[in-house]
Design a protein around this motif. Structure first.
Motif, mmCIF file in Angstrom:
data_model
loop_
_atom_site.group_PDB
_atom_site.id
_atom_site.type_symbol
_atom_site.label_atom_id
_atom_site.label_comp_id
_atom_site.label_asym_id
_atom_site.label_seq_id
_atom_site.Cartn_x
_atom_site.Cartn_y
_atom_site.Cartn_z
ATOM 1 N N GLY A 38 23.444 30.387 13.415
ATOM 2 C CA GLY A 38 22.713 31.526 12.502
ATOM 3 C C GLY A 38 21.462 31.240 12.231
ATOM 4 N N PHE A 39 20.873 31.459 11.077
ATOM 5 C CA PHE A 39 19.393 31.306 10.872
ATOM 6 C C PHE A 39 19.017 29.869 10.370
ATOM 7 C CE2 PHE A 39 19.728 35.934 10.774
ATOM 8 C CZ PHE A 39 18.900 36.107 11.587
ATOM 9 N N GLY A 40 17.956 29.194 10.620
ATOM 10 C CA GLY A 40 17.631 28.016 10.064
ATOM 11 C C GLY A 40 16.191 27.621 10.470
ATOM 12 N N PHE A 41 15.822 26.474 10.537
ATOM 13 C CA PHE A 41 14.335 25.903 10.504
ATOM 14 C C PHE A 41 14.209 25.109 11.726
ATOM 15 C CE2 PHE A 41 14.543 27.818 6.493
ATOM 16 C CZ PHE A 41 13.572 28.553 6.537
ATOM 17 N N ARG A 42 13.154 25.131 12.520
ATOM 18 C CA ARG A 42 13.104 24.193 13.481
ATOM 19 C C ARG A 42 11.855 23.018 12.775
ATOM 20 N NH1 ARG A 42 15.755 22.685 17.226
ATOM 21 N NH2 ARG A 42 14.638 21.335 18.563
#
Length: 593
Positions: A332-336
């Motif tokens: 799903g949505f996250g951060f690099r």
């Protein structure tokens, strides 16, 4: 200004910086002794016995009937937190270089020292832990003289445990370190070197004044962001914050101005007055360059916004963390996020969990690559999911580092084998003193990020120290290694690896996942694919119910009928069933050996 000294403490990890800093604070009566580490106040720091954050604190000391103000910054020693050190050095005029009497000069000692010399700091060498049985101060003195070119009588012998040599250190700080230079009449220029988030008062920025004076209630502006504020409270940093009416040139202090959003405070920015602004910002402050990239995803999708605000607050306290949003099919949505190393990544995960109660999944760490297509255009790729189609790629370049390993002669063989196995090329080898040797290697950063440091420590029984800096990009034969579960790629597990290592790495990954993925009602095929070619496979067998148990005696065709019926059910289940990859599997890939 003549009575101010700003200095920091630099050393390799575990050479006793924080203990010695506590003795200095105790000697100048800044703190009452309560036992345990005083400056390392984060729970994680106490548990692991390492410094993670730089800590700034002010001491007052009377020397030869004159009162001096000493601003001390205690810095971390681990290679992953070297950005903290570079910021602290920018706010100082001198540094205490601490070397353990039983271990001698280590790699990080040298790299921090070069950083300090690059900023023209006055260096005071100190040999710590002189009270230990296995201390060898004479040999260590020889090493320091060779490294610094100083005189033998300039080296102070001390012990953070017993408090020996503390008085000499304070005298040397006052006598040898120059006082800050600057013009009190000039427009205000103050360098922000750190910041913290307080849930009641907003963001608190720590600064050092290079020119000018700041008073409570002044209208100030931050040059790089252009934002304007009122200085509600300014003051100095003791064990807690002490408000002051004004701070002058050379002082180190804090400012609270009710800033709510973390994007408005940038470490390295310059504070000046709105009415009489300085012409330019203070220069010489470098941007952080993350080395290791990993995706961080919330376990529950609705926690995405909470994770964003937690990362922003953490970034204030840890300026070397960088992040940008990304999405993944599996998670799903996250951060690099960009980290300075693996320990840094582990600490950030721990801090998210403890300080913000965020439960997160982290993907396999990797480095950034430069991909050139057939037209000669270059794109930077941070994660394997962003790789263009293999048919369009002309060549890929990967980042290289110059590594220096300091060790005793007993461990040269195994260390060379390890470095060669990681595609390292030996540059040179120098004997420092006695039986200690420094080996220089040129290596790909991608080979280092997963387990190099741990392996180095174990084969040298902790006697090797390691330090590195970047050394540009070079072309390399890299392939994208995908892990498929029942034909579906799990993008969080894909990695970029060297062509020669792909088969071995893929096979080990499949074997590891076979142990970790729980059995389902149907067979699970775990495959490793390099490009379009499958290079390894393992199968997790189905959990089966014995359908023929109730059928005893009679014709064999009755049993066969039941088994056929079961087979159809399994087939249908395989089409609609999906496989959950446990968090343990993502972490296990990091520790494949």
């Amino acid at each position: 200004m003549k009575h101010i000294r700003n200095f920091c403490i630099i050393a390799h990890i575990d050479h006793g910086k924080s203990t010695l800093a506590d003795r200095l604070l105790e000697f100048t009566k800044t703190i009452q002794v309560t036992g345990g580490q005083m400056l390392d106040d984060m729970e994680l720091e106490k548990e692991r016995g390492i410094t993670i954050k730089s800590h700034a604190i002010q001491m007052e000391y009377t020397y030869r009937d004159e009162k001096y103000v000493l601003n001390l910054i205690d810095t971390p020693g681990h290679v992953d937190f070297s950005y903290e050190v570079s910021r602290s050095i920018a706010a100082c005029e001198g540094a205490l270089l601490i070397v353990d009497a039983s271990q001698g000069v280590q790699a990080q000692t040298i790299s921090n020292l070069y950083m300090a010399i690059g900023h023209d700091l006055e260096i005071i060498p100190v040999i710590n832990k002189c009270d230990m049985i296995n201390a060898m101060p004479e040999e260590v003195e020889d090493e320091i003289i060779e490294l610094l070119g100083c005189k033998r009588e300039e080296i102070i012998r001390a012990s953070g445990k017993t408090g020996m040599g503390v008085e000499e250190i304070l005298a040397a700080v006052i006598g040898r370190i120059p006082h800050p230079e600057g013009d009190e009449e000039a427009p205000l220029q103050a360098l922000i070197f750190d910041s913290v988030f307080n849930s009641f008062r907003g963001i608190i920025a720590y600064f050092k004044i290079t020119n000018g004076v700041i008073r409570t209630g002044d209208k100030v502006k931050f040059i790089n962001t252009g934002k304007e504020y009122v200085a509600d409270e300014i003051g100095v940093l003791k064990m807690r914050m002490v408000p002051r009416e004004e701070l002058r040139t050379g002082d180190v202090g804090y400012i609270i101005s009710g800033i709510k959003t973390s994007r408005e405070v940038k470490v390295g920015d310059t504070i000046t007055h709105v009415a009489r602004p300085a012409r330019e910002a203070i220069s010489g402050f470098e941007e952080v360059k993350p080395m290791v990239f990993a995706g961080i995803y919330p376990i529950e999708a609705e926690d995405y916004e909470n994770l964003r605000s937690s990362l922003e607050k953490l970034q204030l306290n840890d300026a070397s963390l960088t992040f940008q949003p990304e999405s993944s099919l599996a998670l799903g949505f996250g951060f690099r996020c960009g980290f300075l190393g693996l320990l840094h990544m582990e600490i950030v995960q721990e801090r998210l969990d403890r300080e913000f109660d965020m439960n997160v999944i982290a993907t396999v760490p990797n480095v950034s690559y430069r991909v050139y297509d057939k037209q000669g255009l270059m794109t930077e790729v941070h994660n394997p999911g962003g790789m263009p189609d293999p048919t369009l790629i002309d060549h890929i370049e990967e980042p290289y580092i110059k590594a220096s390993v300091i060790t005793t002669t007993d461990y040269i063989g195994p260390i060379m084998t390890l470095c060669l196995g990681k595609r390292g090329e030996m540059l040179k080898q120098e004997y420092i003193s006695g039986n200690r040797v420094e080996i220089y290697y040129s290596m790909p950063l991608g080979e280092i990020v997963i387990d190099f440091y741990d392996k180095l420590k174990s084969i040298s029984r902790g006697y090797a120290s390691f330090d590195y800096h970047t050394d540009g990009f070079r072309p390399s034969r890299l392939v994208k290694l995908d892990i498929l579960l029942n034909g579906e790629p799990v993008d969080a597990l894909s990695t970029l690896t060297h062509f020669d290592n792909a088969q071995d790495f893929g096979r080990r990954m499949c074997e590891k996942l076979k142990e970790l993925i729980p059995r389902q009602q149907f067979d699970i095929a775990i495959q490793a694919a390099a490009g379009s070619k499958i290079i390894a496979r393992e199968t997790v067998k189905a959990v089966r119910k014995d359908v023929t148990a109730k059928c005893y005696g009679g014709d064999i065709s009755r049993k066969r009928k039941l088994l056929e019926k079961q087979k159809k059910g399994k087939k249908r289940m395989k089409q609609i069933g999906n496989v959950e990859v446990p968090q343990k599997a993502f972490l296990a890939v990091l520790k494949l050996d």
